[in-house]
Design a protein around this motif. Structure first.
Motif, short mmCIF file in Angstrom:
data_model
loop_
_atom_site.label_atom_id
_atom_site.label_comp_id
_atom_site.label_asym_id
_atom_site.label_seq_id
_atom_site.Cartn_x
_atom_site.Cartn_y
_atom_site.Cartn_z
N PRO A 84 31.42 -11.82 -2.22
CA PRO A 84 31.36 -12.16 -0.80
C PRO A 84 29.92 -12.06 -0.28
O PRO A 84 29.14 -11.23 -0.74
CB PRO A 84 32.24 -11.10 -0.14
N LYS A 85 29.59 -12.92 0.68
CA LYS A 85 28.24 -12.94 1.26
C LYS A 85 28.28 -12.18 2.58
O LYS A 85 29.03 -12.52 3.49
CB LYS A 85 27.82 -14.38 1.50
N GLN A 86 27.45 -11.13 2.70
CA GLN A 86 27.43 -10.35 3.93
C GLN A 86 26.77 -11.13 5.05
O GLN A 86 25.68 -11.67 4.90
CB GLN A 86 26.72 -9.01 3.73
N ILE A 87 27.47 -11.17 6.21
CA ILE A 87 26.96 -11.92 7.36
C ILE A 87 26.94 -11.07 8.63
O ILE A 87 26.61 -11.56 9.69
CB ILE A 87 27.76 -13.22 7.58
N GLY A 88 27.29 -9.79 8.50
CA GLY A 88 27.29 -8.93 9.67
C GLY A 88 27.59 -7.49 9.30
O GLY A 88 27.89 -7.17 8.15
N LEU A 89 27.50 -6.61 10.31
CA LEU A 89 27.79 -5.21 10.10
C LEU A 89 27.97 -4.49 11.42
O LEU A 89 27.58 -4.98 12.48
CB LEU A 89 26.69 -4.51 9.30
N ALA A 90 28.56 -3.32 11.33
CA ALA A 90 28.60 -2.33 12.41
C ALA A 90 28.61 -0.99 11.70
O ALA A 90 29.26 -0.83 10.66
CB ALA A 90 29.84 -2.49 13.27
N ARG A 91 27.88 -0.03 12.24
CA ARG A 91 27.71 1.25 11.54
C ARG A 91 28.11 2.40 12.44
O ARG A 91 27.77 2.44 13.62
CB ARG A 91 26.25 1.38 11.10
#
Length: 191
Positions: A99-106
């Motif tokens: 999968p290609k990472q396109i966002g985040l929240a931490r």
């Protein structure tokens, strides 16, 4: 007394594309995260050296948002050979692309009483698909999974950011608790 938090996942299809949100640290793309930290949208962050970034992520709960590539279909067989063949050990079948990472929240959290939500980001090429709302809703599920939670925090942009997180997560401006709490801060580096 080391414990690990179980990996959580959410899946969603948008316009024929499958997306995944996962708390698995193994899926995180360090280059993507550092590129996000350099973007104007994440004005509060900056690129970190790889060892520091890894340390930060090991001590956080990060929800990565990924575009999942389509599965590779099994090749069609025309006919069976007259003599059975044993497949080569190196060829087990099609392996789907990562999968290609396109966002985040931490989250910075003890997973029980306190959590701080930060670094919420969706890459510009994937905005307008409600992936940000979905990510924040998933963050809400993480927050709600802490029954002994005393307080969840975040820092938002006045106006639009505050209204968004108020609506989506039920957060409010700490100044509304005047006389009970004072939110204080100290910057570690110049922005």
């Amino acid at each position: 007394m080391a414990t690990s938090t179980p990996v959580r996942e959410w899946r969603k299809e948008v316009k024929g594309v499958e997306y995944l949100i996962s708390t698995s640290i193994d899926l995180l793309d360090l280059d993507m995260i550092n590129n996000a930290f350099e973007s104007e949208e994440m004005y509060w962050a900056k690129r970190l050296d790889i060892d520091t970034l890894k340390l930060m992520l090991q001590h956080s709960t990060t929800l990565g948002v990924y575009e999942v590539p389509p599965a590779i279909p099994e090749p069609a067989t025309v006919s069976e050979p007259s003599t059975p063949r044993t497949p080569s050990p190196s060829i087990v079948g099609p392996s789907p692309a990562a999968p290609k990472q396109i966002g985040l929240a931490r989250f910075i959290t003890d997973h029980v009483s306190t959590c701080y939500l930060t670094d919420v980001y969706i890459s510009p090429s994937h905005r307008g698909l409600d992936l940000g709302k979905w990510l924040v809703a998933s963050c809400g599920e993480v927050i709600d999974s802490m029954p002994a939670l005393r307080r969840a925090f975040l820092v938002a942009t006045p106006g639009k950011g505050m209204a968004f997180y108020g609506k989506e997560l039920g957060f409010w401006d700490a100044s509304e608790e005047s006389g009970k709490i004072a939110v204080m801060t100290r910057r570690g580096f110049a922005l």
